[in-house]
Design an enzyme around this catalytic site. Structure first.
Site, PDB file in Angstrom:
ATOM      1  N   LYS A  16      -6.031  86.577  24.071  1.00  0.00           N
ATOM      2  CA  LYS A  16      -4.569  86.469  24.137  1.00  0.00           C
ATOM      3  C   LYS A  16      -4.101  86.505  22.682  1.00  0.00           C
ATOM      4  CE  LYS A  16      -0.961  83.734  26.445  1.00  0.00           C
ATOM      5  NZ  LYS A  16      -0.262  84.845  27.105  1.00  0.00           N
TER       6      LYS A  16
HETATM    7  N1  PPE Z   1      -1.102  88.900  31.680  1.00  0.00           N
HETATM    8  C1  PPE Z   1      -0.399  88.848  30.516  1.00  0.00           C
HETATM    9  C2  PPE Z   1      -0.216  90.089  29.739  1.00  0.00           C
HETATM   10  C3  PPE Z   1       0.117  87.620  30.082  1.00  0.00           C
HETATM   11  O1  PPE Z   1       0.795  87.565  28.936  1.00  0.00           O
HETATM   12  C4  PPE Z   1      -0.055  86.457  30.857  1.00  0.00           C
HETATM   13  C5  PPE Z   1       0.506  85.136  30.407  1.00  0.00           C
HETATM   14  C6  PPE Z   1      -0.786  86.562  32.067  1.00  0.00           C
HETATM   15  C7  PPE Z   1      -1.303  87.788  32.434  1.00  0.00           C
HETATM   16  C8  PPE Z   1      -1.058  85.348  32.922  1.00  0.00           C
HETATM   17  O2  PPE Z   1      -1.928  84.440  32.270  1.00  0.00           O
HETATM   18  P1  PPE Z   1      -1.917  82.872  32.584  1.00  0.00           P
HETATM   19  O3  PPE Z   1      -0.691  82.307  31.989  1.00  0.00           O
HETATM   20  O4  PPE Z   1      -3.166  82.377  31.983  1.00  0.00           O
HETATM   21  O5  PPE Z   1      -1.907  82.752  34.063  1.00  0.00           O
HETATM   22  N2  PPE Z   1       1.740  85.172  29.724  1.00  0.00           N
HETATM   23  C9  PPE Z   1       2.146  84.001  28.986  1.00  0.00           C
HETATM   24  C10 PPE Z   1       3.186  84.310  27.934  1.00  0.00           C
HETATM   25  C11 PPE Z   1       4.524  84.769  28.383  1.00  0.00           C
HETATM   26  C12 PPE Z   1       5.456  84.947  27.199  1.00  0.00           C
HETATM   27  O6  PPE Z   1       6.506  85.589  27.389  1.00  0.00           O
HETATM   28  O7  PPE Z   1       5.188  84.433  26.104  1.00  0.00           O
HETATM   29  C13 PPE Z   1       2.520  82.844  29.892  1.00  0.00           C
HETATM   30  O8  PPE Z   1       2.723  83.023  31.094  1.00  0.00           O
HETATM   31  O9  PPE Z   1       2.590  81.723  29.402  1.00  0.00           O
END
Ligand code: PPE
Length: 309
Positions: free
Chosen positions: A157
């Site tokens: 990430k």
């Molecule tokens: N794909 C992407 C590209 C992504 O950024 C997130 C989280 C996910 C999947 C889901 O991951 P998880 O949160 O572990 O279930 N995106 C984060 C950031 C959003 C932002 O705008 O900043 C979040 O949901 O916190």
């Protein structure tokens, strides 16, 4: 964003307005940072951070993929997160740990730069709006492709990779949609700009496998386990664009987005949130707010009383 009192920076609490970095910071120039998004929810037993150590382990994995030595351990960052929640006194908040190559030398090589680590916390409501969470959102398949596994280590990430997401969501928003879904170069469904994707068809739930350049979402993992427990096994398999249009239900998952139904894709109506989506959304929101004994091990209760309590 709603400002809170303090930000944790390299081991110290500083006032929100004083949490500054130099414009020569390596991470600003080259996107060489890693971060997490975590939610703390109010529960009957006090504020609890959802899957905190899992998020911090992912942060550690992200660091490893960027050859970055994190100067704090998972346990230290866990303690700092709890302290910050206590200091800011918010029962519900979003936590944003970020680590980046700091100020020292410019030039793409990271040599000569420190690693700075910061944790912010602030209240963050429904990511795609309250109405989106309740009634579903309108999504567009992006013309931008998800970065390939040999272009970027997508399990990280990392800040820089979000230019890919930013372009996709900018295109979708400018065309009047709420969110984008990105495909891989081969045409398989990857993820949203900030969410993973699930499809329900004839009672079967399917989500793209990790090999489609997705972020290994912690909400994705949570939903797979919760769904399985509710009697809906989830298959990890490749999906193509038409699978979205022909689905009975489609929803997105993420820490920020929680479980958000999709009601329309590329101007094809999927419909209002369906029964499987609603069942999983309810179970997820119950779980994170401490309503499920079965999954109580995912809740990391605050160790300190909120300030002023
Ligand atoms: N794909 C992407 C590209 C992504 O950024 C997130 C989280 C996910 C999947 C889901 O991951 P998880 O949160 O572990 O279930 N995106 C984060 C950031 C959003 C932002 O705008 O900043 C979040 O949901 O916190």
């Amino acid at each position: 964003m709603r400002e809170t009192e303090k930000i944790w920076m390299n081991g110290e609490f500083v006032d929100w307005a004083d949490a500054r970095i130099h414009v020569g910071t390596h991470g600003l120039h080259y996107g060489t940072g890693i971060f997490e998004g975590i939610r703390c929810y109010e529960t009957p037993k006090g504020p609890a951070v959802f899957r905190l150590t899992d998020h911090l382990h992912r942060l550690q994995d992200s660091a490893r993929l960027l050859y970055m030595d994190l100067p704090f351990s998972v346990e230290e960052l866990r303690a700092a997160s709890h302290e910050l929640i206590g200091v800011n006194g918010l029962p519900e908040c979003y936590l944003r740990p970020i680590a980046f190559y700091g100020y020292g030398e410019l030039g793409v090589s990271t040599a000569g730069n420190p690693v700075d680590v910061v944790i912010m916390s602030w209240p963050w409501g429904a990511y795609l709006g309250d109405d989106g969470l309740r009634n579903g959102i309108r999504v567009k398949v992006s013309s931008w492709k998800r970065v390939g596994p040999n272009t970027f280590p997508h399990a990280a990430k990392a800040t820089g990779i979000y230019v890919n997401s930013m372009l996709a969501v900018a295109e979708a928003n400018r065309a009047g949609y709420d969110e984008a879904v990105l495909l891989t170069d081969d045409g398989f469904v990857a993820d949203g700009s900030g969410e993973n994707v699930f499809v329900v068809k004839d009672g079967q739930i399917t989500t793209p496998p990790l090999s489609t350049s997705i972020l290994p979402g912690i909400t994705r993992d949570t939903v797979i386990q919760i769904a399985q427990d509710l009697g809906h096994p989830v298959v990890e398999a490749n999906l193509i664009r038409s699978d979205l249009a022909l689905a009975d239900e489609v929803f997105m998952t993420g820490t920020a987005a929680e479980v958000t139904p999709i009601r329309e894709i590329d101007d094809q109506t999927i419909g209002p949130p369906g029964p499987v989506t609603l069942e999983i959304q309810k179970a997820y929101l119950d779980t994170v707010r401490g309503g499920s004994e079965r999954w109580s091990h995912w809740l990391d209760y605050a160790t300190r009383a909120p300030a002023g309590a």
